[in-house]
Design an enzyme around this catalytic site. Structure first.
Site, PDB file in Angstrom:
ATOM      1  N   SER A   1      28.197  61.317-125.124  1.00 45.65           N
ATOM      2  CA  SER A   1      28.798  62.325-124.243  1.00 45.65           C
ATOM      3  C   SER A   1      30.170  61.950-123.702  1.00 45.65           C
ATOM      4  CB  SER A   1      27.860  62.670-123.080  1.00 45.65           C
ATOM      5  OG  SER A   1      26.732  63.282-123.571  1.00 45.65           O
ATOM      6  N   SER A   2      31.037  61.467-124.561  1.00 42.64           N
ATOM      7  CA  SER A   2      32.402  61.208-124.108  1.00 42.64           C
ATOM      8  C   SER A   2      33.071  62.526-123.700  1.00 42.64           C
ATOM      9  CB  SER A   2      33.217  60.483-125.176  1.00 42.64           C
ATOM     10  OG  SER A   2      33.197  61.190-126.380  1.00 42.64           O
ATOM     11  N   SER A   3      32.744  63.639-124.357  1.00 39.52           N
ATOM     12  CA  SER A   3      33.400  64.895-123.983  1.00 39.52           C
ATOM     13  C   SER A   3      32.906  65.415-122.637  1.00 39.52           C
ATOM     14  CB  SER A   3      33.277  65.956-125.074  1.00 39.52           C
ATOM     15  OG  SER A   3      32.053  65.882-125.704  1.00 39.52           O
TER      16      SER A   3
ATOM     17  N   ASP B   1      17.088  71.147-124.164  1.00 39.42           N
ATOM     18  CA  ASP B   1      17.843  71.819-123.088  1.00 39.42           C
ATOM     19  C   ASP B   1      18.089  73.294-123.372  1.00 39.42           C
ATOM     20  OD1 ASP B   1      19.864  71.201-124.963  1.00 39.42           O
ATOM     21  OD2 ASP B   1      21.270  70.376-123.477  1.00 39.42           O
TER      22      ASP B   1
ATOM     23  N   ASP C   1      24.093  67.252-121.042  1.00 41.31           N
ATOM     24  CA  ASP C   1      25.069  66.154-120.988  1.00 41.31           C
ATOM     25  C   ASP C   1      25.909  66.237-119.712  1.00 41.31           C
ATOM     26  OD1 ASP C   1      24.020  65.787-123.457  1.00 41.31           O
ATOM     27  OD2 ASP C   1      25.783  66.462-124.558  1.00 41.31           O
TER      28      ASP C   1
ATOM     29  N   GLU D   1      33.243  73.806-122.286  1.00 39.12           N
ATOM     30  CA  GLU D   1      32.969  73.370-123.662  1.00 39.12           C
ATOM     31  C   GLU D   1      32.526  74.548-124.536  1.00 39.12           C
ATOM     32  OE1 GLU D   1      31.686  69.512-124.079  1.00 39.12           O
ATOM     33  OE2 GLU D   1      31.078  69.723-126.161  1.00 39.12           O
TER      34      GLU D   1
ATOM     35  N   ALA E   1      29.925  59.023-130.795  1.00 38.22           N
ATOM     36  CA  ALA E   1      28.687  58.246-130.915  1.00 38.22           C
ATOM     37  C   ALA E   1      27.505  58.969-130.281  1.00 38.22           C
ATOM     38  CB  ALA E   1      28.864  56.878-130.270  1.00 38.22           C
TER      39      ALA E   1
HETATM   40  C1  GLA Z   1      23.902  67.397-127.675  1.00 40.47           C
HETATM   41  C2  GLA Z   1      24.137  68.602-126.777  1.00 40.47           C
HETATM   42  C3  GLA Z   1      23.071  68.678-125.673  1.00 40.47           C
HETATM   43  C4  GLA Z   1      21.659  68.593-126.253  1.00 40.47           C
HETATM   44  C5  GLA Z   1      21.546  67.417-127.234  1.00 40.47           C
HETATM   45  C6  GLA Z   1      20.215  67.378-127.964  1.00 40.47           C
HETATM   46  O1  GLA Z   1      24.082  66.216-126.960  1.00 40.47           O
HETATM   47  O2  GLA Z   1      25.413  68.530-126.180  1.00 40.47           O
HETATM   48  O3  GLA Z   1      23.261  69.854-124.920  1.00 40.47           O
HETATM   49  O4  GLA Z   1      21.300  69.806-126.863  1.00 40.47           O
HETATM   50  O5  GLA Z   1      22.585  67.444-128.206  1.00 40.47           O
HETATM   51  O6  GLA Z   1      19.189  67.093-127.092  1.00 40.47           O
END
Ligand code: GLA
Length: 401
Positions: free
Chosen positions: A128-130, A38, A174, A162, A125
């Site tokens: 993407s809880s945040s 990303d 995320d 963030e 974990a």
């Molecule tokens: C984390 C970051 C994302 C992405 C991934 C790796 O989840 O928050 O933006 O860079 O790592 O793909």
């Protein structure tokens, strides 16, 4: 999530009022393929999960924001005019960061609110809880304040919260997945332009199994920033050949091959090689999914993990063991780490009939080798952030959490 219990918890904390309560939900996400792409400006292929963060919210007549969660003890009451200075190094930084972003985009809050969050995404974990917490806050507050909803805008402002308020330099993937998720679809997102399409993710006879290594993700922020810096360094070297490039994913595999030698540092060259090949794998994955070729998709997942382990070096012993054990199961088509790495989760595509054996066998082999107890979630791809109208049984006020 038990809505009646959540409402009871809400009223226990904040009392009753004539103002209505409303419920919102944002999912977690799993990235199917396209890891560490990303921030290099290429395509990624994440999907929203069925579990996530539920928010129950009610407006107040004064200017006070009251924040609490069922997941942590810490809670905070704060006046609207103190939000800009309200960084606490606590979970509340995520919703407050979002409120500050709303203020900066001329959509500042006009009144106080009571908020109670309940997250069922395992913390730390890599699911993407945040981002889920940020996005549910943004969506709910925009709705409560009567603003129009633009899901891409919500993703962007949550990412900014963030980056700028929490101080984590993450990419857009995320927040975008959590915001734009769609039931039974993956999201093909071009991270440079934010153009996206929903790709049907129908895995007839197969399921996704997320394996949580339960290895705390140590040093993830500093290693993440180091990888970003190495990608920038690779771009600077490659600009000798391609002066107009600004992001690694702008190069095709052939262009990269032709100029890879201009990157003097072996490690930096390996990082760039991962990005170029992984980006290619995302495009191939979309083709495979369109053709219903899950075997090919599984091979690409495997290649992705191996590259993250050997070239990008963001895997760890625990992730590698879980992936290896997953691949020993006959019905596994592919298995890889997902998210930033250094711990967290794996994602595997497994024949439905073998899911039970997968959980038992991979679980015990993993535990034996690492001493850590893993968890597995057999999951379906769910919808993005939304308002929900749960049916409430008689709320038992005073019930303990
Ligand atoms: C984390 C970051 C994302 C992405 C991934 C790796 O989840 O928050 O933006 O860079 O790592 O793909």
């Amino acid at each position: 999530m038990d809505a009646s219990k959540l409402l009871a918890g809400f009223e226990q904390r904040y009392g009753t009022s004539s103002a209505p309560v409303r419920f919102f939900h944002a999912p977690g996400r799993v990235n199917l393929i396209g890891e560490h792409i990303d921030y290099n400006g290429g395509y990624v292929l994440p999907a929203a999960l069925e579990f996530g963060t539920t928010l129950i919210i009610r407006e107040r007549e004064d200017q006070c924001i009251r924040l609490a969660t069922t997941n942590f003890e810490y809670q905070l009451d704060i006046e609207l005019d103190a939000l800009a200075e309200a960084k606490q190094d606590q979970w509340t930084d995520y919703p407050i960061g979002v409120m500050n972003q709303l203020e900066q985009s001329a959509r500042g809050l006009t009144r106080g609110y009571e908020l109670l969050f309940h997250g069922d995404i395992p913390n730390g974990a890599g699911l993407s809880s945040s981002a889920s917490l940020e996005v549910v806050t943004a969506y709910a507050l925009l709705t409560m304040e009567g603003h129009s909803i633009d899901r891409t805008d919500i993703a962007v402002l949550s990412q900014r919260a963030e980056n700028q308020f929490v101080g984590v330099n993450c990419g857009i993937m995320d927040q975008f997945a959590v915001s734009q998720g769609k039931l039974d679809h993956a999201i093909l997102l071009m991270c440079d332009t934010l153009e996206y399409t929903h790709v049907p993710f129908q895995t007839e006879g197969y399921c996704l199994i997320i394996g949580n290594t339960n290895k705390r993700r140590g040093l993830v922020d500093s290693k993440y920033n180091e990888r970003r810096a190495q990608c920038d360094e690779a771009v600077r070297a490659l600009q000798a050949t391609y002066p107009h490039m600004t992001l690694l994913a702008q190069l095709t595999a052939e262009q990269f091959e032709a100029a890879a030698d201009t990157i003097a540092d072996d490690i930096v060259r390996a990082r760039a090689a991962h990005v170029i090949a992984e980006h290619d794998r995302v495009k191939q994955s979309v083709e495979a999914l369109k053709n219903n070729d899950l075997i090919r998709f599984g091979e690409l997942m495997n290649a992705s993990h191996d590259s993250l382990r050997d070239l990008y070096e963001v895997s760890c012993n625990e992730l590698d063991i879980m992936v290896e054990e997953a691949r020993h199961i006959e019905g596994t088509l592919g298995s890889r780490m997902t998210g930033a790495g250094f711990g967290g989760c794996t994602v595997s595509l497994v024949r439905e009939g073998d899911a039970e054996q997968f959980v038992a066998q991979v679980g015990s082999a993993y535990e034996q080798q690492t001493g850590l107890h893993p968890e597995f979630y057999i999951c379906r791809v769910g919808d993005g952030v939304r308002e929900i109208k749960p049916s409430i049984q008689t709320a038992t006020i005073g019930e303990e959490w």
